[in-house]
Design a protein around this motif. Structure first.
Motif, PDB file in Angstrom:
ATOM      1  N   ARG A 123       0.805  -1.234   0.000  1.00 13.75           N
ATOM      2  CA  ARG A 123       0.000   0.000   0.000  1.00 13.75           C
ATOM      3  C   ARG A 123       0.832   1.275   0.000  1.00 13.75           C
ATOM      4  O   ARG A 123       0.321   2.350   0.284  1.00 13.75           O
ATOM      5  N   GLY A 124       2.102   1.173  -0.273  1.00 11.55           N
ATOM      6  CA  GLY A 124       2.933   2.366  -0.397  1.00 11.55           C
ATOM      7  C   GLY A 124       3.206   2.640  -1.865  1.00 11.55           C
ATOM      8  O   GLY A 124       2.909   1.820  -2.738  1.00 11.55           O
ATOM      9  N   PRO A 223     -13.956   5.582 -14.155  1.00 14.44           N
ATOM     10  CA  PRO A 223     -13.647   4.431 -15.015  1.00 14.44           C
ATOM     11  C   PRO A 223     -12.379   3.680 -14.631  1.00 14.44           C
ATOM     12  O   PRO A 223     -12.188   2.542 -15.036  1.00 14.44           O
ATOM     13  N   PHE A 224     -11.507   4.311 -13.852  1.00 14.38           N
ATOM     14  CA  PHE A 224     -10.256   3.648 -13.477  1.00 14.38           C
ATOM     15  C   PHE A 224     -10.458   2.762 -12.257  1.00 14.38           C
ATOM     16  O   PHE A 224     -11.466   2.853 -11.555  1.00 14.38           O
ATOM     17  N   ASP A 225      -9.487   1.902 -12.001  1.00 17.22           N
ATOM     18  CA  ASP A 225      -9.560   0.914 -10.921  1.00 17.22           C
ATOM     19  C   ASP A 225      -9.001   1.516  -9.634  1.00 17.22           C
ATOM     20  O   ASP A 225      -7.826   1.862  -9.562  1.00 17.22           O
ATOM     21  N   LEU A 226      -9.851   1.629  -8.617  1.00 19.62           N
ATOM     22  CA  LEU A 226      -9.404   2.199  -7.342  1.00 19.62           C
ATOM     23  C   LEU A 226      -8.281   1.372  -6.716  1.00 19.62           C
ATOM     24  O   LEU A 226      -7.450   1.918  -5.973  1.00 19.62           O
ATOM     25  N   HIS A 231      -5.607   8.452  -4.901  1.00 14.84           N
ATOM     26  CA  HIS A 231      -5.981   9.866  -4.878  1.00 14.84           C
ATOM     27  C   HIS A 231      -5.126  10.573  -3.821  1.00 14.84           C
ATOM     28  O   HIS A 231      -4.918  10.042  -2.730  1.00 14.84           O
ATOM     29  N   ARG A 232      -4.674  11.782  -4.137  1.00 14.57           N
ATOM     30  CA  ARG A 232      -3.958  12.600  -3.156  1.00 14.57           C
ATOM     31  C   ARG A 232      -4.642  13.954  -3.093  1.00 14.57           C
ATOM     32  O   ARG A 232      -4.860  14.595  -4.120  1.00 14.57           O
ATOM     33  N   HIS A 338      -7.418   4.118  -0.467  1.00 15.41           N
ATOM     34  CA  HIS A 338      -7.213   4.571  -1.849  1.00 15.41           C
ATOM     35  C   HIS A 338      -6.882   6.058  -1.930  1.00 15.41           C
ATOM     36  O   HIS A 338      -6.738   6.594  -3.040  1.00 15.41           O
ATOM     37  N   ALA A 339      -6.756   6.735  -0.795  1.00 19.27           N
ATOM     38  CA  ALA A 339      -6.501   8.179  -0.823  1.00 19.27           C
ATOM     39  C   ALA A 339      -5.546   8.576   0.296  1.00 19.27           C
ATOM     40  O   ALA A 339      -5.518   7.950   1.354  1.00 19.27           O
TER      41      ALA A 339
END
Length: 341
Positions: A123-124, A223-226, A231-232, A338-339
């Protein structure tokens, strides 16, 4: 200076003192570069699990970032058990994973694997310089992310030809982002809840359920895969910067989808149309009502970046700026892993 030396020199300039290693032939130029960077102390281990465990322990005890050098995807896989512990402990660790030369991977050589997929499990951020000139900047960016509170793991994948090629230079240090602040109102609410004497339930179940619901609704809008993007959301004094990037910098499919989506969203936001965020996060999303009512007064610029896209929001109106900040915070909370800020 070749790419290998540029990478190691950048890590040293950023405060890394120890490199725990279990290298193979694809990493020989990185091993050789240790002679040119004597400030970096190399420690050889006979098993990758020892490498990752030693790096985790060093980072925890010394309070400094540690680095590992591992042999291709299988080497990283052997080290994942202790790297999992590092992730749980928020230990600042930079993994350097060697890879076959870029012109060789098409032939599926022995031990060839999707290293980015393995590293993504941690997750990095995962970075893969395309040439020697990119080794230093990618190392500096990776190190900076490991030092962002509370700490995390970053991975740099080094193809052998990037390591041995000339044209590298030490990357300029990147300042880690500071720990996010907590609003006084939030602290007050927590204090009141604790003083009330009422039974309080851990919010994890509710939070995780909401994040799952947001991810499900988001899949129908974005449409993209999370699972393959991040996201930042970074606050600024005049608004903020929203960046969406592919976790694997060579994932051209996700990069294209991100750029197409964010470009279209910026056009809608400029008109005050925030219907997509409302569909994903709900109409009661913090800051959303203000943005929908006055969105046309915010300057929003779109920019494609190599691994995704960026939207920059700017306004002189303090109320709109605060609404943007609340809107950003809500997205960080709702998107969970995811963010980031």
């Amino acid at each position: 200076m070749n790419g290998a030396e540029a990478l190691l020199r950048t890590l040293v300039d950023g405060g890394v003192e120890v490199l725990f290693t279990n290298p193979g032939t694809t990493e020989l130029h990185l091993v050789g570069a240790l002679e040119a960077v004597p400030e970096l102390h190399g420690v050889l281990a006979l098993f990758e699990g020892v490498v990752s465990g030693a790096a985790d322990g060093y980072a925890r005890i010394a309070g400094k970032p540690a680095a590992t050098l591992l042999h291709l995807g299988p080497g990283l896989a052997y080290g994942l058990t202790n790297l999992h512990n590092s992730r749980r402990a928020n230990s600042p660790v930079v993994n350097i994973v060697g890879d076959h030369a870029t012109f060789h991977t098409a032939f599926d050589p022995p031990l060839n694997s999707d290293i980015a997929a393995l590293a993504g499990w941690l997750r990095g951020p995962v970075r893969r310089p395309e040439d020697a000139a990119g080794a230093g900047p990618d190392a500096a960016a990776a190190l900076a992310t490991t030092l962002e509170p509370p700490g995390q793991i970053a991975t740099v994948i080094m193809p052998a030809d990037v390591s041995w090629s000339d044209g590298g230079a030490a990357g300029a240090p990147v300042r880690p982002r500071p720990a996010p602040t907590v609003e006084q109102e939030t602290i007050t609410q927590v204090a009141e809840a604790l003083r009330s004497g009422e039974t309080t339930a851990p919010p994890t179940t509710t939070t995780s359920n909401r994040q799952a619901d947001v991810a499900e609704r988001g899949a129908s809008v974005m449409p993209f895969d999370l699972e393959r993007t991040t996201h930042r959301f970074s606050r600024t004094d005049t608004g903020g910067v929203q960046t969406v990037v592919a976790d694997y910098p060579r994932d051209s499919t996700q990069i294209t989808l991100v750029q197409q989506h964010l470009s279209a969203e910026v056009e809608r936001f400029r008109r005050g149309d925030f219907s997509d965020p409302a569909r994903i996060h709900g109409t009661e999303m913090p800051g959303l009502a203000t943005l929908r009512a006055h969105g046309g007064r915010i300057t929003i610029t779109y920019e494609a970046v190599p691994d995704g896209a960026r939207a920059t929001y700017a306004t002189d109106d303090v109320g709109l700026r605060d609404a943007l900040h609340h809107w950003f915070d809500a997205q960080v909370s709702d998107h969970g892993p995811h963010a980031t800020r």
